[in-house]
Structure formats: structure tokens, C-alpha cells
Design an enzyme around this catalytic site. Structure first.
Site, short mmCIF file in Angstrom:
data_model
loop_
_atom_site.label_atom_id
_atom_site.label_comp_id
_atom_site.label_asym_id
_atom_site.label_seq_id
_atom_site.Cartn_x
_atom_site.Cartn_y
_atom_site.Cartn_z
N CYS A 252 0.84 -1.21 0.00
CA CYS A 252 0.00 0.00 0.00
C CYS A 252 0.88 1.26 0.00
O CYS A 252 1.59 1.53 0.96
CB CYS A 252 -0.92 -0.03 1.20
SG CYS A 252 -1.80 1.51 1.51
N CYS A 255 -0.01 3.85 2.64
CA CYS A 255 0.41 3.36 3.97
C CYS A 255 1.86 3.72 4.22
O CYS A 255 2.24 4.14 5.31
CB CYS A 255 0.23 1.86 4.07
SG CYS A 255 -1.50 1.31 3.92
#
Length: 326
Positions: A252, A255
Site C-alpha cells: 500500500c 500506507c
């Protein structure tokens, strides 16, 4: 004069506490007429199993009359002997035991009087003379509350002026003892509550200390299973802390963008519990929280979700932490 001359007036409520002993003070009582217990051998008592004939009843009545005459002349030992003779002849007579109990009271033999009064009351539970003699005997021993109880019962059955005179001495002492006992019962209950509260506080402190150790103040804690997450959330609840649950994934991009901030916020808010879950590593945790996108943040207090944030919004993340961590 303090109420500590004999066992009847001693108080035994001593309790040990962490801060020291809790000891009752003495009660100031009028003990001018009390005496040491008599320790004479137990007087002769009749055999209730014997057959009492009319002749024995008549002989017992005659012995009692002699005893009354001896009492009127102040010959208490002689009166006792005559009453003992009467009791042996008619052991089922409550009045004989009660009368001899009265003589023992006059002879300053309270324990002997109490034994006879008990025998009289066993034969006749409504013996006013038995209650009166036992009450007066107990007063001689300084057993004020028991004496007051007996004398009140005697007065209800058959009142006389002598009972009233004795009660004037007995009742003030009995009331003082009752008030004293209630006072220290109340204080003891208060001390017990305080002791229990201290114990609970010590237990909470120990649990909080243990939980704090497990929560790693100022650090991000990696979560690898549902059991581990449950343990950390429970520890946060026990210490009344906000838990921030961060769901992430290695693939991600957002993230990777927000993870450094999450780590720095953990250091900035050391009393928060910062938990990080990789959804690919801990699939059971992600499933239980219905994670559909990352990054996702859940704010949990006392085991309940209080807020949520989806996406890598740095400003919103810190605002929500500041809002709920207070």
C-alpha cells in the site's frame, strides 16, 4: 471509673490495619457496687426425675417457710440450707430455685444465684422472680446489658419497686455500653471499607503497572493475531487509554506515506496505545474488523470504537488522536 475492672466490661474489638492498630477506648461506667465472681462449689440441685409425693411437697413447703423466717432475721446461710432441703424434696418447683437465687443475691454470691435462676426459668420460663434474681446477680458482676434485659422482662411479668431501683443503676451503664458498641461497629465498618478500598487501589495500581509494561509507552506495537489484539485492547481499557488501531499492507503506497507519522505520533502521545496490523499477515484480525481498504484507523476506548478514519490524511489522523486521547 472506667469499665475495665472485670471481663464483663472489657472490650475486645482490636483490629490490625496497615496503618496500625484500631483499639476501642474504655467506657466510663458506675461500677461502685460490682464484685468479683464467687467461686464456691456448685450448690446442690434437685433431681427432676424423682417422684414428688404429697408428703414431700408438704415437707418442702415447711422447709421454705423456715427459710423465709431465717431470711427475715438476716440468717442467710440458714435460709440457704432450708431452701436446699426444700429443693431436694421438690426439684420441680421454680419458686424454690428462684427464692434460693434471691438469697444468693443477698449473700453476694451472684454465680450461684444465676445457676438457680437458670434452673427456675427452665422449669417456668415466665418466672418473674427468676428473671429478677438473675438480673440482680448479673448487675453484681457488671454484666449491665444482660442485667437490664432480665430486669425488664421481670418488670413486665410482675413489676415491683426493687426492680425499678436496680434499673436506675443498671440502665445508664447498659445504654453507655450499647452506644459505645454501636459507635465502634460504625467505625469498624468504615475502617473495613477503607481497607477494602486500599486493597482495590493496590490491585488496580498493580494491574495498571502490568498493563503499562505490556503497552510500551511511546512505541508502535505490531499485532499478529486476534488474541494478541484482544490482550492489548483489554490492557488499554484497564489503564483508561485510547487505542489507535492502524491497518496497513506492505504493497500500500499511502500506507508507506503515513506510517512514519503514525510512529512519530506514538512518541508524541505516549499514553495512547498505537497498534499496527498488517492485513496480509493477520488476516483473521482484518476480517474481524471488516477491513475493505487501507490505510484504515480505528479509535477505541474502553473496548468500544469511538471514531474511524480511512485514508492517508495526516492532519485528520493527528486531530482525531488529540481529540480522543484527552
Amino acid at each position: 471509673m472506667s469499665g475495665t475492672g472485670f471481663d464483663a466490661n472489657k472490650t475486645d474489638l482490636e483490629m490490625d490495619y496497615d496503618e496500625g492498630d484500631f483499639v476501642e477506648s474504655d467506657v466510663e461506667l458506675d461500677e461502685s457496687d460490682i464484685m468479683a465472681p464467687d467461686d464456691d462449689p456448685t450448690q446442690k440441685m434437685g433431681d427432676p426425675s424423682i417422684e414428688v409425693t404429697e408428703e414431700k411437697q408438704e415437707a418442702a413447703q415447711m422447709a421454705k417457710s423456715k427459710a423465709v423466717d431465717a431470711m427475715s432475721e438476716g440468717n442467710l446461710d440458714e435460709a440457704t440450707d432450708h431452701l436446699t432441703e426444700a429443693i431436694m424434696l421438690n426439684p420441680g418447683s421454680a419458686i424454690l430455685y428462684a427464692t434460693r437465687a434471691t438469697v444468693f443475691v443477698k449473700s453476694k454470691k451472684p454465680n450461684a444465684a444465676i445457676r438457680d435462676a437458670d434452673a427456675a426459668l427452665q422449669v417456668n420460663p415466665d418466672s418473674a422472680k427468676g428473671y429478677k434474681a438473675r438480673g440482680m446477680a448479673r448487675a453484681l458482676l457488671g454484666k449491665w446489658e444482660e442485667a437490664a434485659s432480665d430486669l425488664h422482662v421481670a418488670s413486665k411479668i410482675d413489676h415491683d419497686e426493687e426492680i425499678s431501683m436496680v434499673l436506675k443503676k443498671v440502665e445508664p451503664n447498659a445504654r453507655k455500653l450499647e452506644e459505645h458498641r454501636r459507635k465502634y461497629q460504625r467505625l469498624r465498618k468504615e475502617k473495613e471499607k477503607e481497607k477494602a478500598a486500599r486493597g482495590q487501589q493496590r490491585q488496580r495500581t498493580a494491574e495498571e503497572s502490568e498493563a503499562s509494561t505490556a503497552l510500551k509507552d511511546g512505541q508502535v506495537i505490531g499485532i499478529h493475531s486476534r488474541a494478541e489484539l484482544e490482550s492489548k485492547l483489554n490492557a488499554a481499557s484497564r489503564t483508561s487509554r485510547l487505542a489507535i488501531l492502524y491497518f496497513t499492507a506492505t504493497w500500500c503506497g499511502p500506507c508507506r506515506f503515513i506510517s512514519p507519522l503514525f510512529t512519530s505520533l506514538a512518541a508524541k502521545y505516549p499514553k495512547g496505545v498505537f497498534l499496527k496490523v498488517d492485513i496480509d499477515e493477520a488476516r483473521d484480525v482484518a476480517a474481524s474488523w471488516n477491513i475493505s481498504s487501507v490505510p484504515s484507523f480505528f479509535f477505541v476506548r474502553d473496548g468500544k470504537e469511538v471514531d474511524k478514519l480511512v485514508g492517508a490524511d495526516k492532519g485528520s489522523l493527528e486531530r482525531k488522536i488529540a481529540q480522543h486521547a484527552g
